[in-house]
Write an enzyme that holds these catalytic residues in place. Structure first.
Site, short mmCIF file in Angstrom:
data_model
loop_
_atom_site.label_atom_id
_atom_site.label_comp_id
_atom_site.label_asym_id
_atom_site.label_seq_id
_atom_site.Cartn_x
_atom_site.Cartn_y
_atom_site.Cartn_z
N TYR A 54 0.82 -1.22 0.00
CA TYR A 54 0.00 0.00 0.00
C TYR A 54 0.85 1.27 0.00
O TYR A 54 0.35 2.36 -0.24
CB TYR A 54 -0.93 0.03 1.21
N HIS A 112 0.87 -11.77 2.09
CA HIS A 112 -0.16 -11.11 1.28
C HIS A 112 -0.84 -12.06 0.29
O HIS A 112 -2.06 -12.02 0.13
CB HIS A 112 0.43 -9.90 0.55
#
Length: 278
Positions: A54, A112
């Site tokens: 992010y 992730h």
């Protein structure tokens, strides 16, 4: 028992985390992130979910470090990026994330996406960090049943959390039932399907009946299914709206109506297609 914004989910290692958290995906402008986080804190959010991908860990770390809420009352999650998987890389980039977040330890660290190339080595690094108490809990994202069954063959500690895409168009009930059997907490990312479900007639009808918004109906559905969920918004009014789901309850019939909206439609990648590429 009446549910509240302060409700916690107990993970299989005894660590507790808020059921209702705040996601910061795509919030990369400092002023926008600061406004969103301050509003989230104001309405009661204490769990914040970020990721190396992010590119906002340092900004989030600075904002939370300077906020009036005590560190012990916050629950921070980040994720090792796909390109940072492997034993050494996971350990090295975890230290960078910890420094960026201005933390001495992390509450929850997640893989992730499942990686065929680094599958066991990444998890071995996670187990080391967990053993050294650098993280209170470890988990994965986007793992299917077969990924978790494979992990079982070598893992010393199984994930405490599996963060997966869940919303009314992607209910994932078979996977969720498996996770329940394995005592792995279910965490929903994209809980509103990036807004794609909000024009659904069933949800609009329920919103009128309960005098709520379609988004509040969907978030209440997540809550009543017992999932951890992390809605994301940069709009202060919507952040407040997303928190206002504790003064009503969906009937079992209305829960079933939302369940029936499933069409196995993903808004993100298919984990089985990502798996062999990283």
């Amino acid at each position: 028992m009446k549910s509240t914004f302060a409700d916690q989910i107990t993970l299989h290692n005894g660590v507790t985390m808020p059921q209702h958290g705040f996601g910061v995906y795509k919030l990369t402008d400092h002023a926008e992130l600061e406004t969103a986080v301050h509003k989230a804190l104001e309405v009661g959010y204490r769990s914040f979910d970020t990721a190396q991908m992010y590119q906002n860990e340092a900004m989030l770390g600075e904002i939370l470090y300077n906020c009036p809420i005590s560190r012990k009352d916050l629950f921070i999650t980040t994720k090792i990026n796909n390109g940072h998987q492997g034993y050494d890389q996971s350990l090295f980039t975890f230290e960078e994330s910890l420094a960026d977040l201005q933390l001495s330890h992390l509450d929850l660290l997640l893989v992730h996406w499942p990686s065929e190339k680094h599958f066991f080595e990444t998890w071995r690094a996670f187990e080391r960090l967990y053993e050294e108490k650098m993280v209170l809990a470890i988990g994965v994202c986007n793992y299917q049943m077969h990924h978790l069954e494979k992990l079982k063959t070598k893992a010393n500690v199984m994930p405490m959390v599996n963060q997966i895409e869940i919303h009314p168009y992607m209910t994932q009930f078979p996977l969720r039932e498996y996770l329940k059997e394995q005592k792995i907490a279910v965490e929903a990312w994209g809980p509103l399907a990036r807004g794609k479900v909000l024009k659904e007639a069933v949800l609009e009808e329920l919103a009128r009946f309960y005098q709520k918004t379609p988004a509040q109906i969907v978030l209440r559905w997540h809550l009543q299914h017992g999932s951890i969920f992390i809605p994301k918004s940069s709009t202060p009014s919507r952040i407040e709206e997303n928190a206002d789901i504790y003064d009503f309850e969906l009937s079992s019939a209305d829960m079933a109506k939302i369940d029936a909206l499933n069409k196995d439609h993903r808004t993100g990648p298919d984990p089985d297609k990502v798996y062999p590429t990283i």
